[in-house]
Design a protein around this motif. Sequence first.
Motif, PDB file in Angstrom:
ATOM      1  N   MET A 226       0.828  -1.208   0.000  1.00  0.00           N
ATOM      2  CA  MET A 226       0.000   0.000   0.000  1.00  0.00           C
ATOM      3  C   MET A 226       0.863   1.258   0.000  1.00  0.00           C
ATOM      4  SD  MET A 226      -3.098   0.741   2.676  1.00  0.00           S
ATOM      5  CE  MET A 226      -3.875  -0.834   2.334  1.00  0.00           C
ATOM      6  N   TYR A 229       2.955   1.590  -3.292  1.00  0.00           N
ATOM      7  CA  TYR A 229       2.088   1.988  -4.410  1.00  0.00           C
ATOM      8  C   TYR A 229       1.834   3.495  -4.368  1.00  0.00           C
ATOM      9  CZ  TYR A 229      -1.860   1.895  -7.674  1.00  0.00           C
ATOM     10  OH  TYR A 229      -2.693   2.121  -8.749  1.00  0.00           O
ATOM     11  N   THR A 230       1.632   4.012  -3.171  1.00  0.00           N
ATOM     12  CA  THR A 230       1.390   5.445  -3.003  1.00  0.00           C
ATOM     13  C   THR A 230       2.560   6.268  -3.529  1.00  0.00           C
ATOM     14  OG1 THR A 230       0.073   4.978  -1.022  1.00  0.00           O
ATOM     15  CG2 THR A 230       0.853   7.243  -1.309  1.00  0.00           C
ATOM     16  N   TRP A 287      -8.549  -1.593  -6.788  1.00  0.00           N
ATOM     17  CA  TRP A 287      -7.096  -1.401  -6.758  1.00  0.00           C
ATOM     18  C   TRP A 287      -6.485  -1.485  -8.150  1.00  0.00           C
ATOM     19  CZ3 TRP A 287      -3.085  -4.908  -3.741  1.00  0.00           C
ATOM     20  CH2 TRP A 287      -1.858  -4.232  -3.683  1.00  0.00           C
ATOM     21  N   ALA A 290      -5.479   1.746 -10.305  1.00  0.00           N
ATOM     22  CA  ALA A 290      -6.236   2.746  -9.552  1.00  0.00           C
ATOM     23  C   ALA A 290      -5.562   4.117  -9.553  1.00  0.00           C
ATOM     24  CB  ALA A 290      -6.408   2.280  -8.112  1.00  0.00           C
ATOM     25  N   GLN A 292      -5.681   8.060  -7.775  1.00  0.00           N
ATOM     26  CA  GLN A 292      -5.675   8.372  -6.343  1.00  0.00           C
ATOM     27  C   GLN A 292      -7.048   8.195  -5.694  1.00  0.00           C
ATOM     28  OE1 GLN A 292      -3.813  12.096  -5.284  1.00  0.00           O
ATOM     29  NE2 GLN A 292      -4.797  12.167  -3.280  1.00  0.00           N
ATOM     30  N   ARG A 294      -9.708   6.433  -6.565  1.00  0.00           N
ATOM     31  CA  ARG A 294     -10.157   5.039  -6.474  1.00  0.00           C
ATOM     32  C   ARG A 294      -9.293   4.254  -5.500  1.00  0.00           C
ATOM     33  NH1 ARG A 294      -9.626   1.009 -10.471  1.00  0.00           N
ATOM     34  NH2 ARG A 294      -9.205   2.586 -12.050  1.00  0.00           N
ATOM     35  N   PHE A 295      -8.015   4.591  -5.409  1.00  0.00           N
ATOM     36  CA  PHE A 295      -7.150   3.900  -4.453  1.00  0.00           C
ATOM     37  C   PHE A 295      -7.581   4.192  -3.016  1.00  0.00           C
ATOM     38  CE2 PHE A 295      -3.200   3.539  -1.916  1.00  0.00           C
ATOM     39  CZ  PHE A 295      -2.953   2.186  -2.134  1.00  0.00           C
ATOM     40  N   PHE A 298     -10.410   2.056  -2.344  1.00  0.00           N
ATOM     41  CA  PHE A 298      -9.941   0.695  -2.086  1.00  0.00           C
ATOM     42  C   PHE A 298      -9.441   0.542  -0.653  1.00  0.00           C
ATOM     43  CE2 PHE A 298      -6.029  -1.878  -1.755  1.00  0.00           C
ATOM     44  CZ  PHE A 298      -6.616  -3.140  -1.815  1.00  0.00           C
ATOM     45  N   LYS A 374       3.214   0.654 -13.330  1.00  0.00           N
ATOM     46  CA  LYS A 374       1.777   0.427 -13.152  1.00  0.00           C
ATOM     47  C   LYS A 374       1.387  -0.987 -13.574  1.00  0.00           C
ATOM     48  CE  LYS A 374      -0.133   5.103 -13.501  1.00  0.00           C
ATOM     49  NZ  LYS A 374      -1.010   5.994 -14.292  1.00  0.00           N
TER      50      LYS A 374
END
Length: 413
Positions: A226, A229-230, A287, A290, A292, A294-295, A298, A374
């Motif tokens: 998580m 990914y950010t 996810w 995704a 921002q 939509r993330f 999630f 991605k």
Amino acid sequence: MIFHVIGINQVFGIFQEFYTSSRSNINDGEGQDALVSLVGSIGSGLTWSGSIFMNPLIARVENVKLVTFLGAFIMSLGLVLASFATRIWHLYLTQAILYGLGSSMYYFPLLSIAPMYFDRHRGFAMGFILAGSGIGGLVMALVLQFLMDHYGIQWSLRILGIWNLAVAIPVSLVVRQRPGYGPGQAGSTRARSTVNRALLKRGTFWYQSFGAFLQAGGNVVPLYFMSSYTVSVLSLSRSKGSLFVSIFSGVNSLSRIAMGILADHIGRQNTLIGGALLSAISVFTLWYDAPQARFIAFVIMYGVYAGGYNALLPTTIAEIYGVENYHSVNGVLYFIRGLGSIFGAPIAGLILGTHSRSEVAGTAMKGMGLGFIKRRYNDVVIFDGVLLLAATGCVAYVRWLDARDKGAWRWKA
């Protein structure tokens, strides 16, 4: 206890993002997601898989207070010694093995004894107890990021270890077996420490084992990736990544209580199946690729749904196999969950591959395009979703097998 043990396990993704970045104090850690995630996987895996040894020990030992305190001491020692690490193998010895063994000794005396105190409201009780993990992740994520920003990784680990030990002292003092279930007591023969052969012949046991393995493997992947990914895909700051982990944990905490209450009304197995299915759906639909907004959706929705399985597994064990078999089945299933959590994140790390993260929000990846990163994360998402979906199939089949074995179908189960 749950606040600390599972809270620290849940925020390993913040450690991982740091250890694999260019700022890392681990000389061979930069970009090595698979190797570094194995540190957290071993730590959290041993927390659970230690049940295979801990539950028989708890069934025979009078002084569970001592076991609990020794576990917290070893767990804290692992964190403090990890502050001196400079290579990945140092982390394997300290933040993985020492931490994991200690946390298991700290965790299971409480988790194994607690369900014995409840019956009609066992779902709510265990949901409330296990909500400590979400609150722990909520607080730990913010505190850990603050400590790392202001004091560095070494002192962050030392403070975390000392804090854990200080809290463990009063926790250890109140642990005790329920009268009639401890060693040497009249009802102690009711609590088996090894799985009997009759249970080993039941399909429910094997399919629940498969489900536990797969769900544990899938459950840790969002937690560990998580934060990265950010930073890597959304090009946001590390503090935002920690904030997302904190939000997930807070939502997860409330969900465990709510799922426990819901389970007492519509059935614990029903709620467990629903949570497993919806967590898989949220991975695939929210996810994958995704942006921002939509993330963030999630993070929230996965936090809601994932909490159900983790909170309700202990209650379904008692319900399906009987309280007299709780210790033995619980020990084996949590051992299997430990193995599952060890394999999930490292394989996701191998799928993701080695890459250098952006250090400044909005800058391009070093040596490869953002589109390539991605696609790699999308492959991780598919892997995670398949694991969770397969786990759902297993627990749904357990529901059917349990009804068949008991000779009657009940909508509330």
